[in-house]
Design a protein around this motif. Structure first.
Motif, PDB file in Angstrom:
ATOM      1  N   VAL A   1      -0.088  -3.387  -4.501  1.00 34.60           N
ATOM      2  CA  VAL A   1      -1.529  -3.595  -4.665  1.00 34.60           C
ATOM      3  C   VAL A   1      -1.787  -4.700  -5.676  1.00 34.60           C
ATOM      4  O   VAL A   1      -2.641  -5.568  -5.467  1.00 34.60           O
ATOM      5  CB  VAL A   1      -2.222  -2.283  -5.074  1.00 34.60           C
TER       6      VAL A   1
ATOM      7  N   LEU B   1      -8.892  -0.529   0.104  1.00 34.76           N
ATOM      8  CA  LEU B   1      -7.902  -1.452  -0.447  1.00 34.76           C
ATOM      9  C   LEU B   1      -8.324  -2.895  -0.206  1.00 34.76           C
ATOM     10  O   LEU B   1      -8.163  -3.755  -1.082  1.00 34.76           O
ATOM     11  CB  LEU B   1      -6.535  -1.180   0.170  1.00 34.76           C
TER      12      LEU B   1
ATOM     13  N   ALA C   1      -2.175   0.200   2.991  1.00 33.50           N
ATOM     14  CA  ALA C   1      -3.087   1.230   2.484  1.00 33.50           C
ATOM     15  C   ALA C   1      -2.662   2.628   2.917  1.00 33.50           C
ATOM     16  O   ALA C   1      -2.159   2.817   4.023  1.00 33.50           O
ATOM     17  CB  ALA C   1      -4.504   0.962   2.958  1.00 33.50           C
TER      18      ALA C   1
END
Length: 438
Positions: free
Chosen positions: A233, A366, A358
């Motif tokens: 992320v 996300l 995600a």
């Protein structure tokens, strides 16, 4: 669903609507820029006041990406994207009724509130309606709408203002989105199983090609801030920040660069400034298709494909630094076209990865988080470029700095981005455990 041996193609009609939504998104953004000289004179607004009005959109747009993504995951993209386009289109149309600073500022904030849902919703639609092997293609399609909108908007809007005036131009621009929203509500379904036009062959093609299947109302498996515990992320957010820093040069400072640094007249500048966007639109669709074609062949892993296209695209984007030293204006333009096209090659993977990475029920969320961070690059990029040019009286250091950030983005995707696979929610310390999702 009707029976037919040949798969229906409803998902590609939806991709066309996704593209149109993004094109309208960008057209509505630039109406104020085109009308700014007339509006500022009519309402006696100084430069500082016009600057505040123009920036109001970007702050509400960036800050509401994550809430918009949550809404899309929770209530479905039909309601969220359709409602968003309707909202921002009404805000655009009502700008024609503005009577001064306060109303212009408020309507510009409203435009950003609505447009915030566009990209997160489209990322979620791609994860529901398309198999993994078509995800980069559809990402390239819908994101290319931004280049089309950015390229055609300015001459189109200027022509409309000359023809019908700035107030009616806002009304007409907003009306396009209202019509789109009505079509969207009538045609789109949150899941392919719900659409009467999807036959069994197309549904099988979609669902059998998805490693993780999502449906309407899937509850998020994590709280949004828990996403920040995962290095993938962070890699997605940081990489897109640097890409957007570079990309925003082409829609903010490029016209000034062409006039002041390259000595072009306004007519030539208007034509040349559209070239990188138009070329990038074509390159983006091709790059998305090519990466999916390689994935379908099964010779490369998804991780290798994503990283390869990201790095190749960013190497192309680094040409912005070489453009600084080009003696010929046309060589500089060619290098800038390559640079802009490179950012779109990377963008096909950037917008595919939320669906790849995600957790269940969090693709739009996300994507919203990634776009929040990336738009901060869009906010600070024009400011930093302006300060560098003011301090050095040249665009050369500014272009070199932008190229330097692209190098950082390459290192980020090579080393911080790990295996491209869905996040494993059970990890207690995913940021440092190399065996889990990275």
């Amino acid at each position: 669903m009707y029976n037919n041996n040949k798969a229906s193609s409803v998902r590609w009609l939806i991709a066309g609507l996704m593209w149109t939504a993004i094109a309208i998104n960008y057209i509505d953004r630039v109406v104020l820029s085109a009308a700014a000289p007339i509006i500022s004179k009519e309402f006696a607004l100084n430069t500082a006041e016009m600057g505040l009005i123009m920036s109001a959109f970007f702050w509400s747009y960036a800050l509401l990406q994550l809430p918009a993504g949550w809404l899309a995951d929770r209530f479905g993209q039909k309601l969220t994207l359709g409602g968003a386009v309707l909202w921002w289109s009404v805000a655009t149309a009502m700008t024609g009724l503005a009577n001064g600073f306060n109303s212009l500022f408020a309507l510009r904030v409203g435009l950003g509130v609505g447009e915030a849902a566009a990209y997160p919703s489209n990322a979620g639609i791609a994860s529901r309606w398309f198999p993994d092997k078509e995800r980069a293609t559809v990402a390239g399609i819908f994101d290319s709408g931004s280049k089309f909108g950015g390229a055609v908007a300015m001459p189109l809007i200027v022509w409309l203002i000359a023809l019908v005036g700035w107030k009616m131009t806002f009304v007409l621009s907003g009306s396009i989105g209202i019509v789109w929203a009505l079509v969207w509500f009538a045609f789109y379904k949150n899941d392919p199983e719900q659409h009467s036009g999807v036959n069994e062959a197309e549904l099988r093609h979609i669902r059998e090609g998805q490693r993780r299947k999502e449906g309407t109302g899937d509850k998020p498996t994590l709280r949004w801030y828990h996403l920040l515990r995962y290095r993938n992320v962070w890699a997605m957010c940081l990489g897109f920040f640097f890409i957007n820093y570079n990309s925003y040069f082409f829609i903010t400072w490029l016209p000034t660069y062409l006039v002041k640094e390259r000595g072009m007249d306004l007519i030539s500048m208007g034509f040349v400034a559209a070239l990188p966007l138009l070329l990038a639109m074509l390159v983006e669709v091709f790059a998305g298709w090519l990466s999916d074609r390689i994935y379908r062949q099964g010779r490369w892993s998804l991780t290798r494909i994503r990283k390869t296209f990201l790095v190749v695209g960013l190497l192309m984007a680094s040409c912005i630094g070489f453009a600084a030293f080009a003696e010929s204006s046309w060589l500089a333009i060619v290098l800038l076209c390559i640079a802009k096209s490179g950012t779109t090659v990377a963008a096909t993977q950037v917008w595919a990865m939320p669906g790849d990475i995600a957790p269940r029920g969090m693709t739009s969320m996300l994507a919203g988080l990634q776009n929040t961070v990336s738009n901060m690059g869009g906010v600070v990029g024009p400011i930093i470029t302006g300060f560098i040019v003011a301090a050095t009286n040249s665009f050369v250091p500014a272009l070199l700095f932008s190229a330097g950030l692209i190098v950082v983005a390459i290192l980020n995707y090579l080393f911080l981005l790990g295996e491209v696979e869905p996040i494993k929610e059970q990890s207690e310390n995913p940021l440092i455990e190399p065996a889990l999702n990275r």
